[in-house]
Design a protein around this motif. Structure first.
Motif, PDB file in Angstrom:
ATOM      1  N   CYS A 105       0.836  -1.211   0.000  1.00 29.53           N
ATOM      2  CA  CYS A 105       0.000   0.000   0.000  1.00 29.53           C
ATOM      3  C   CYS A 105       0.867   1.257   0.000  1.00 29.53           C
ATOM      4  N   ARG A 106       1.957   1.230   0.736  1.00 22.29           N
ATOM      5  CA  ARG A 106       2.868   2.389   0.725  1.00 22.29           C
ATOM      6  C   ARG A 106       3.435   2.616  -0.676  1.00 22.29           C
ATOM      7  N   THR A 143      -5.505  -0.697   6.868  1.00 23.88           N
ATOM      8  CA  THR A 143      -4.222  -0.460   6.198  1.00 23.88           C
ATOM      9  C   THR A 143      -4.393   0.513   5.028  1.00 23.88           C
ATOM     10  N   LEU A 144      -5.470   0.335   4.272  1.00 25.98           N
ATOM     11  CA  LEU A 144      -5.747   1.272   3.175  1.00 25.98           C
ATOM     12  C   LEU A 144      -5.924   2.682   3.728  1.00 25.98           C
ATOM     13  N   GLY A 148      -3.369   5.593   3.012  1.00 23.57           N
ATOM     14  CA  GLY A 148      -3.943   6.482   2.011  1.00 23.57           C
ATOM     15  C   GLY A 148      -3.937   5.883   0.614  1.00 23.57           C
ATOM     16  N   ALA A 149      -3.738   4.570   0.509  1.00 26.19           N
ATOM     17  CA  ALA A 149      -3.749   3.913  -0.805  1.00 26.19           C
ATOM     18  C   ALA A 149      -5.182   3.783  -1.316  1.00 26.19           C
ATOM     19  N   ARG A 150      -5.334   3.874  -2.653  1.00 25.77           N
ATOM     20  CA  ARG A 150      -6.665   3.724  -3.230  1.00 25.77           C
ATOM     21  C   ARG A 150      -7.019   2.249  -3.364  1.00 25.77           C
ATOM     22  N   PRO A 151      -8.160   1.857  -2.804  1.00 22.73           N
ATOM     23  CA  PRO A 151      -8.558   0.441  -2.824  1.00 22.73           C
ATOM     24  C   PRO A 151      -8.626  -0.135  -4.243  1.00 22.73           C
ATOM     25  N   GLU A 152      -8.998   0.682  -5.226  1.00 25.44           N
ATOM     26  CA  GLU A 152      -9.119   0.212  -6.616  1.00 25.44           C
ATOM     27  C   GLU A 152      -7.784  -0.269  -7.182  1.00 25.44           C
ATOM     28  N   ARG A 153      -6.692   0.176  -6.583  1.00 27.02           N
ATOM     29  CA  ARG A 153      -5.374  -0.196  -7.086  1.00 27.02           C
ATOM     30  C   ARG A 153      -4.842  -1.459  -6.426  1.00 27.02           C
ATOM     31  N   LEU A 154      -5.536  -1.929  -5.402  1.00 28.24           N
ATOM     32  CA  LEU A 154      -5.089  -3.120  -4.674  1.00 28.24           C
ATOM     33  C   LEU A 154      -5.835  -4.356  -5.161  1.00 28.24           C
ATOM     34  N   HIS A 180     -15.629  -1.817  -1.156  1.00 26.89           N
ATOM     35  CA  HIS A 180     -14.732  -0.664  -1.007  1.00 26.89           C
ATOM     36  C   HIS A 180     -13.824  -0.472  -2.210  1.00 26.89           C
ATOM     37  N   GLY A 181     -13.945  -1.339  -3.193  1.00 29.72           N
ATOM     38  CA  GLY A 181     -13.169  -1.142  -4.417  1.00 29.72           C
ATOM     39  C   GLY A 181     -11.995  -2.090  -4.612  1.00 29.72           C
ATOM     40  N   VAL A 182     -11.672  -2.869  -3.570  1.00 27.12           N
ATOM     41  CA  VAL A 182     -10.571  -3.837  -3.676  1.00 27.12           C
ATOM     42  C   VAL A 182     -10.976  -4.917  -4.685  1.00 27.12           C
TER      43      VAL A 182
END
Ligand code: C2E
Ligand code: MG
Ligand code: MG
Ligand code: MG
Length: 281
Positions: A105-106, A143-144, A148-154, A180-182
């Motif tokens: 996420c970082r 953790t998201l 501050g990571a975008r859930p769509e990118r995980l 949530h977009g994960v």
């Protein structure tokens, strides 16, 4: 040697525990040491992530898979095949997996600042023990939020073994995170023991064609048939499909001809530290 061990065991008497097989004893000893080291590895900051590119038909990097490495003070780089099974047995995979998730996420946040990398996804492998933790969903969401990571990118990579018994629970866990977009990828597709019927009921986004099928694609008709069917299946179920373990141009060409447009494998890049990633392979 076995006779000697038997002799020693007899001589040791009834109240002394002895193993009959010295080779087995040595193996157990090595394993116990590895386990002791593994218990310290998080605190000693010995883990790191390597990233392997995932590319589209134009060889542009669309994402990466995060792959865990253990930099052992004496053994050097230990590959996950040598310690993840052990970490799964003793449940150390839960805190270790938490570390992986946070590091990934970082990385997403670091990439978000640059338009050239902002759209990349990071795929993270999740072990069944980790996924089945009651707090798993909350942990991922926390953790998201904290990074501050975008859930769509995980993208979370799970394996078929999850769906063998507790199908409903697995589906509920996935549903909550997906809200949530994960997104979710099914790793090593085709190598597990579960039935295909789960595919239509699970909130999946991507199938990853296992590298064993890709490896034999051009030599073995059965592997070719399995890969072609997997591509067709993902099309009709409206899932993304990505081929793992692509090593040659010939394999890539075959996959493209059969409708697969996302690839991961040594042909495009090995897993490397983040600084060594190249955006176009
Ligand atoms: P996986 O998730 O199926 O990851 C793909 C593995 O295939 C990686 O091995 C990668 O280095 C290797 N690979 C990629 N392209 C090629 C290719 O073209 N040819 C060949 N021969 N191999 C290729 P790696 O990094 O040793 O990881 C092995 C397994 O360990 C992973 O399989 C995954 O199941 C597990 N693993 C790795 N990192 C993690 C993690 O953070 N958490 C968990 N739970 N498991 C992990
Ligand atoms: Mg994987
Ligand atoms: Mg795989
Ligand atoms: Mg695997």
């Amino acid at each position: 040697q076995a006779d000697m061990a038997l002799f020693q065991a007899k001589r040791a008497g009834r109240d002394t525990l002895r193993f009959f097989d010295p080779a087995m004893q040595a193996q157990l000893h090595a394993r116990a040491r590895l386990e002791a080291d593994l218990r310290q590895a998080l605190a000693r900051d010995e883990f790191l992530l390597h990233y392997q590119p995932q590319v589209d038909a134009d060889r542009r990097m669309i994402g990466v898979e995060a792959l865990l490495r253990w930099q052992h003070p004496e053994r050097g780089m230990v590959s996950p095949g040598d310690f993840i099974p052990l970490a799964e047995e003793n449940r150390l995979i839960v805190p270790i997996g938490g570390w992986v998730l946070e590091a990934a996420c970082r990385q997403l946040v670091a990439w978000a600042a640059d338009p050239a990398t902002a759209d990349l996804t990071v795929s993270v492998n999740v072990s069944p023990q980790q996924f089945r933790e009651a707090a798993f969903v909350d942990h991922v969401l926390a953790t998201l939020a904290s990074t501050g990571a975008r859930p769509e990118r995980l993208k979370l990579e799970v394996t078929e073994s999850l769906f063998v018994d507790d199908r409903d629970e697995a589906r509920e866990t996935m549903r909550r995170l997906r809200e949530h977009g994960v997104t979710f990828a099914l790793d090593d597709f085709g190598t597990g023991y579960s039935s295909l019927s789960y595919l239509k009921r699970l909130p999946l986004d991507q199938l990853k064609i296992d590298q064993s099928f890709v490896r034999d694609l051009l030599e073995d008709e059965a592997s070719a048939a399995i890969v072609a069917s997997t591509i067709a299946l993902s099309e009709s179920l409206e899932l993304e499909v990505i081929a793992e373990g692509v090593e040659t141009e010939a394999q890539r060409a075959w996959l493209v001809a059969h409708g697969c447009h996302a690839f991961q494998g040594y042909l495009f890049g090995r897993p490397v530290p983040v600084e060594a990633l190249v955006l176009s392979c």
